[in-house]
Scaffold this active site. Structure first.
Site, PDB file in Angstrom:
ATOM      1  CE1 TYR A   1     -16.871 -57.674  34.447  1.00  0.00           C
ATOM      2  CE2 TYR A   1     -16.085 -59.735  35.356  1.00  0.00           C
ATOM      3  CZ  TYR A   1     -17.087 -58.800  35.206  1.00  0.00           C
ATOM      4  OH  TYR A   1     -18.302 -59.001  35.817  1.00  0.00           O
TER       5      TYR A   1
ATOM      6  CE  LYS B   1     -29.998 -57.971  25.770  1.00  0.00           C
ATOM      7  NZ  LYS B   1     -31.360 -58.383  26.109  1.00  0.00           N
TER       8      LYS B   1
ATOM      9  CG  ASP C   1     -32.641 -60.538  28.318  1.00  0.00           C
ATOM     10  OD1 ASP C   1     -32.093 -61.424  27.637  1.00  0.00           O
ATOM     11  OD2 ASP C   1     -33.347 -59.645  27.808  1.00  0.00           O
TER      12      ASP C   1
ATOM     13  CG  ASP D   1     -18.612 -61.977  37.818  1.00  0.00           C
ATOM     14  OD1 ASP D   1     -18.659 -62.762  38.780  1.00  0.00           O
ATOM     15  OD2 ASP D   1     -18.155 -60.817  37.905  1.00  0.00           O
TER      16      ASP D   1
ATOM     17  CG  ASP E   1     -21.928 -64.419  42.235  1.00  0.00           C
ATOM     18  OD1 ASP E   1     -21.082 -65.328  42.053  1.00  0.00           O
ATOM     19  OD2 ASP E   1     -21.693 -63.378  42.859  1.00  0.00           O
TER      20      ASP E   1
END
Ligand code: NAD
Length: 361
Positions: free
Chosen positions: A142, A189, A221, A245, A249
């Site tokens: 980001y 990852k 994942d 992020d 959620d």
């Protein structure tokens, strides 16, 4: 004792929910014998309309001079057409970076009264749910280099982390794990991304320094899958900005409603930022329909983390649990059961403030 709290109402439902969290803080202050001074700062769409900037320097200065920042939410369709660095969300990123708030703590806790709103099978969440996601907040993709080619037919964003950024995030995560169930899962990852391999390397070194906390590792994942398969296996999750992020959620929906989830952004020398994880919800703005409990629970985190007022934080959390136990609901967490009474934003805020005063008597 006197504390200074910067409030940033923001856009959409932001001003409504911040007003109710402020009532809860005022109720706590009145029964606990400390004083709160509130200073309002503009950010997001409201600030763009007034000054042309999503985060005017004066707002950042008000926040810097405060003990904590209580934030609603920013953004909305009115400002969606603006270029990236002029959008309301740029104010949010600027505030986090400006205050050096590099660690985002997002508890995902299911109140037993709201078990019916959980989309998972009852046996999966039997016994409740209480986890904390610690997300890196000021680095990674980001904030990395980005661009597009001349024709706009190719574009790129860059994930870059330094050892120091990972280390300081993990320090917060281990501190949190130590105060909770002493289990930390580091999510990355590392099977694909070089930046994740750095995370894994630093995390393995750091784990060796914290033998009192059980550290595990998981690919993002798999973590996304495990969150719905067996969320009770997690205590604290530490991860990068973008993975955090998305996972937070996901975790939030497992607990029932986005209208219940608080967050704290801390670290660095500046004051922490306390805000609900939801956005400005333009679809329900101005209708007294927003659930203020996420922001009220963020105010509880503010008391605990920024002011070190743990008892008062517990008072606020207890008041929220008490109104739920009484059957009071906002529309987003109502199941339709006959014992429930659905309240608007203001009435819910007032019910919590009343409970705080009653509990202290
Ligand atoms: P959102 O969280 O605002 O809304 C998603 C859905 O959840 C909507 O249906 C909304 O009505 C509902 N909802 C959210 N908060 C609620 C509450 N307290 N009570 C009841 N229902 C609630 O997400 P979105 O629609 O993707 O984004 C809307 C705007 O908010 C966008 O401009 C986005 O950029 C911005 N946003 C801001 C922040 C922030 O300021 N931290 C975070 C996320 C999104």
């Amino acid at each position: 004792m006197r504390y200074r709290i910067a409030t940033i109402p923001g856009d959409g439902i932001g001003p409504d929910v911040v007003a109710e969290a402020r009532k809860a803080l005022e109720a706590v202050a009145s029964v606990s014998g400390f004083e709160l001074e509130f200073a309002e700062a503009m950010m997001g769409g409201a600030a763009i309309d007034a000054t042309g900037e999503p985060l005017p320097e004066t707002s950042l200065e008000i926040c810097r001079r405060s003990d904590a920042v209580l934030l609603g939410a920013v953004g909305g369709p009115k400002w969606d057409g603006l270029p990236g660095d002029k959008r309301p969300e740029a104010g949010l990123l600027g505030l986090r970076a400006g205050l050096g708030a590099y660690a985002n703590l997002r508890p995902a806790r299911m109140f037993p009264e709201l078990a019916a709103s959980c989309p998972l099978r009852a046996d999966i969440v039997a016994g409740g749910l209480d986890m904390l996601i610690v997300r890196e907040l000021t680095g990674g993709i980001y904030f990395g280099q980005r661009g597009q080619d001349e024709g706009g037919d190719a574009a790129w964003d860059t994930e870059r982390y330094s050892r120091a950024e990972v280390e300081r995030l993990l320090a917060v995560a281990y501190g949190a794990a130590r105060a909770r169930g002493r289990r930390l899962c580091v999510v990355d990852k590392a099977n694909v991304l070089e930046s994740s391999r750095l995370w894994r390397r630093v995390a393995m070194e750091t784990a060796a320094l914290h033998p009192d906390v059980e550290t595990s590792f998981m690919y993002v994942d798999n973590c996304a899958m495990q969150l719905v398969r067996n969320p009770r296996q997690f205590d604290v999750i530490a991860t990068s900005n973008m993975f955090g992020d998305i996972l937070s959620d996901e975790a939030s929906m497992i607990t029932g409603s986005i209208g219940m989830l608080a967050s704290a952004s801390v670290g660095g020398s500046g004051p922490g930022i306390f805000e609900p994880i939801h956005g400005s919800a333009p679809d329900i703005a101005g209708r007294d329909a927003a659930n203020p409990l996420a922001t009220i629970l963020s105010a509880a985190m503010l008391l605990s983390y920024a002011l070190n007022r743990k008892e008062e934080a517990a008072l606020v959390e207890g008041a929220v649990a008490a109104v739920l136990a009484e059957g009071l609901r906002c529309a987003d967490i109502a199941s339709g059961a006959p014992a429930e009474r659905v309240l608007g934003t203001r009435a819910m805020g007032e019910a919590v403030a009343r409970k705080i005063r009653e509990a202290a008597r």
